[in-house]
Design a protein around this motif. Structure first.
Motif, PDB file in Angstrom:
ATOM      1  N   PRO A 118       8.683  -0.078  -6.180  1.00 34.33           N
ATOM      2  CA  PRO A 118       8.150  -0.588  -7.452  1.00 34.33           C
ATOM      3  C   PRO A 118       7.012   0.279  -8.004  1.00 34.33           C
ATOM      4  O   PRO A 118       6.188   0.792  -7.245  1.00 34.33           O
ATOM      5  N   GLU A 119       6.981   0.396  -9.326  1.00 34.06           N
ATOM      6  CA  GLU A 119       5.983   1.252  -9.961  1.00 34.06           C
ATOM      7  C   GLU A 119       4.558   0.771  -9.716  1.00 34.06           C
ATOM      8  O   GLU A 119       3.621   1.570  -9.766  1.00 34.06           O
ATOM      9  N   TRP A 120       4.364  -0.545  -9.445  1.00 34.23           N
ATOM     10  CA  TRP A 120       3.008  -1.039  -9.239  1.00 34.23           C
ATOM     11  C   TRP A 120       2.372  -0.510  -7.953  1.00 34.23           C
ATOM     12  O   TRP A 120       1.165  -0.650  -7.749  1.00 34.23           O
ATOM     13  N   LEU A 121       3.166   0.135  -7.103  1.00 32.82           N
ATOM     14  CA  LEU A 121       2.609   0.764  -5.908  1.00 32.82           C
ATOM     15  C   LEU A 121       2.296   2.242  -6.120  1.00 32.82           C
ATOM     16  O   LEU A 121       1.744   2.896  -5.233  1.00 32.82           O
ATOM     17  N   MET A 122       2.644   2.772  -7.292  1.00 35.84           N
ATOM     18  CA  MET A 122       2.407   4.193  -7.545  1.00 35.84           C
ATOM     19  C   MET A 122       0.919   4.531  -7.532  1.00 35.84           C
ATOM     20  O   MET A 122       0.501   5.548  -6.985  1.00 35.84           O
ATOM     21  N   SER A 123       0.110   3.672  -8.123  1.00 30.33           N
ATOM     22  CA  SER A 123      -1.329   3.933  -8.172  1.00 30.33           C
ATOM     23  C   SER A 123      -1.975   3.814  -6.792  1.00 30.33           C
ATOM     24  O   SER A 123      -3.101   4.283  -6.582  1.00 30.33           O
ATOM     25  N   GLU A 124      -1.249   3.201  -5.854  1.00 35.10           N
ATOM     26  CA  GLU A 124      -1.770   3.029  -4.492  1.00 35.10           C
ATOM     27  C   GLU A 124      -1.359   4.188  -3.581  1.00 35.10           C
ATOM     28  O   GLU A 124      -1.760   4.230  -2.418  1.00 35.10           O
ATOM     29  N   GLY A 125      -0.524   5.098  -4.108  1.00 36.90           N
ATOM     30  CA  GLY A 125      -0.051   6.204  -3.286  1.00 36.90           C
ATOM     31  C   GLY A 125       1.303   5.966  -2.663  1.00 36.90           C
ATOM     32  O   GLY A 125       1.703   6.669  -1.732  1.00 36.90           O
ATOM     33  N   LEU A 126       2.023   4.945  -3.174  1.00 35.86           N
ATOM     34  CA  LEU A 126       3.346   4.597  -2.645  1.00 35.86           C
ATOM     35  C   LEU A 126       3.270   4.435  -1.122  1.00 35.86           C
ATOM     36  O   LEU A 126       2.429   3.719  -0.614  1.00 35.86           O
ATOM     37  N   TRP A 127       4.133   5.108  -0.365  1.00 42.54           N
ATOM     38  CA  TRP A 127       4.208   4.864   1.077  1.00 42.54           C
ATOM     39  C   TRP A 127       3.091   5.529   1.872  1.00 42.54           C
ATOM     40  O   TRP A 127       2.989   5.327   3.087  1.00 42.54           O
ATOM     41  N   ALA A 128       2.240   6.279   1.205  1.00 42.77           N
ATOM     42  CA  ALA A 128       1.057   6.806   1.888  1.00 42.77           C
ATOM     43  C   ALA A 128      -0.016   5.734   2.039  1.00 42.77           C
ATOM     44  O   ALA A 128      -1.009   5.937   2.730  1.00 42.77           O
ATOM     45  N   SER A 129       0.205   4.597   1.409  1.00 46.09           N
ATOM     46  CA  SER A 129      -0.724   3.473   1.500  1.00 46.09           C
ATOM     47  C   SER A 129      -0.154   2.386   2.399  1.00 46.09           C
ATOM     48  O   SER A 129       1.036   2.047   2.299  1.00 46.09           O
ATOM     49  N   GLU A 130      -0.992   1.841   3.263  1.00 54.78           N
ATOM     50  CA  GLU A 130      -0.537   0.740   4.109  1.00 54.78           C
ATOM     51  C   GLU A 130      -0.175  -0.488   3.279  1.00 54.78           C
ATOM     52  O   GLU A 130       0.536  -1.371   3.750  1.00 54.78           O
ATOM     53  N   LYS A 131      -0.672  -0.525   2.045  1.00 55.00           N
ATOM     54  CA  LYS A 131      -0.328  -1.634   1.159  1.00 55.00           C
ATOM     55  C   LYS A 131       1.178  -1.691   0.936  1.00 55.00           C
ATOM     56  O   LYS A 131       1.754  -2.777   0.799  1.00 55.00           O
ATOM     57  N   ALA A 132       1.821  -0.522   0.908  1.00 56.00           N
ATOM     58  CA  ALA A 132       3.275  -0.478   0.742  1.00 56.00           C
ATOM     59  C   ALA A 132       3.966  -1.158   1.915  1.00 56.00           C
ATOM     60  O   ALA A 132       4.931  -1.910   1.734  1.00 56.00           O
ATOM     61  N   THR A 133       3.459  -0.904   3.123  1.00 58.46           N
ATOM     62  CA  THR A 133       4.035  -1.517   4.321  1.00 58.46           C
ATOM     63  C   THR A 133       3.960  -3.033   4.241  1.00 58.46           C
ATOM     64  O   THR A 133       4.967  -3.733   4.396  1.00 58.46           O
ATOM     65  N   ASN A 134       2.784  -3.546   3.999  1.00 61.95           N
ATOM     66  CA  ASN A 134       2.599  -4.999   3.952  1.00 61.95           C
ATOM     67  C   ASN A 134       3.394  -5.631   2.816  1.00 61.95           C
ATOM     68  O   ASN A 134       3.987  -6.705   2.980  1.00 61.95           O
TER      69      ASN A 134
END
Length: 203
Positions: A118-134
């Protein structure tokens, strides 16, 4: 002439990725990647072949072809277009699709991530962010609470080595188009963690 036959229990199947065929998906990382100036993609998916609209007719074609297994992916950006905001209509669509396959005696094999995020994870760094995992694990958990219990075969993340390598280390073929070993390792570790946690949710 030697006659060779497939074993009687061999299952002929086919597969697709939601973004490549459904059409009308404009809110994930690949949408931005394909449609940007200077894109490495020869042609964006955009409206594709409208499988989202014509999935019933496509499943009828599978029946005519004698296909007994169908691997398809759920489009995360449809199901969760905004962080924490789940689209029940999209969830119902994939549930109906799985039920129809079961009704037609075709084994559904469900993939939860086939390259698109999802595009809303782009600003978080996509899969480089643990937020993507959770976020991914939470999305899988939500879908598992709705999908038919009769579905037994699942694939958490399609070809994780491919999309992590091409997206975070080499050749800039996939979004986000980063060539950085440290970020690649971080993204890869997050993807592995997401797989392990999502597998436990599925089981």
């Amino acid at each position: 002439m030697t006659i060779k036959e497939f074993p009687s229990n061999f299952i002929f199947g086919t597969a697709l990725a939601s973004y490549q065929v459904e059409g009308g998906i404009y809110n994930n990382d690949w949408t931005h990647w394909e449609n940007k100036d200077g894109s490495v993609c020869a042609e964006p998916c955009n409206e594709a072949c409208k499988h989202y609209e014509f999935y019933k007719e496509d499943i009828d074609l599978l029946v005519q072809l004698g296909i007994k297994a169908f691997r398809f992916s759920i489009e995360w950006s449809r199901v969760e277009p905004e962080e924490g905001n789940f689209n029940q209509q999209a969830i119902d669509h994939y549930v109906a699709k799985a039920l129809l396959l079961l009704n037609k005696n075709i084994k559904p094999i469900i993939t939860f991530h086939h390259f698109t995020t999802p595009e809303w994870l782009m600003s978080e760094g996509l899969w480089a962010s643990e937020k993507a995992t959770n976020s991914f694990v939470n999305y899988v958990d939500v879908m598992m609470s709705h999908l038919p219990k009769e579905v037994k075969l699942y694939n958490t993340i399609n070809e994780p080595g491919i999309f992590s390598m091409f997206g975070y280390l080499s050749k800039k073929k996939f979004p986000p188009g980063i060539q950085n070993e440290k970020i690649f390792i971080k993204a890869s570790n997050n993807i592995i963690s997401a797989h392990k946690q999502a597998m436990r949710k599925i089981k």
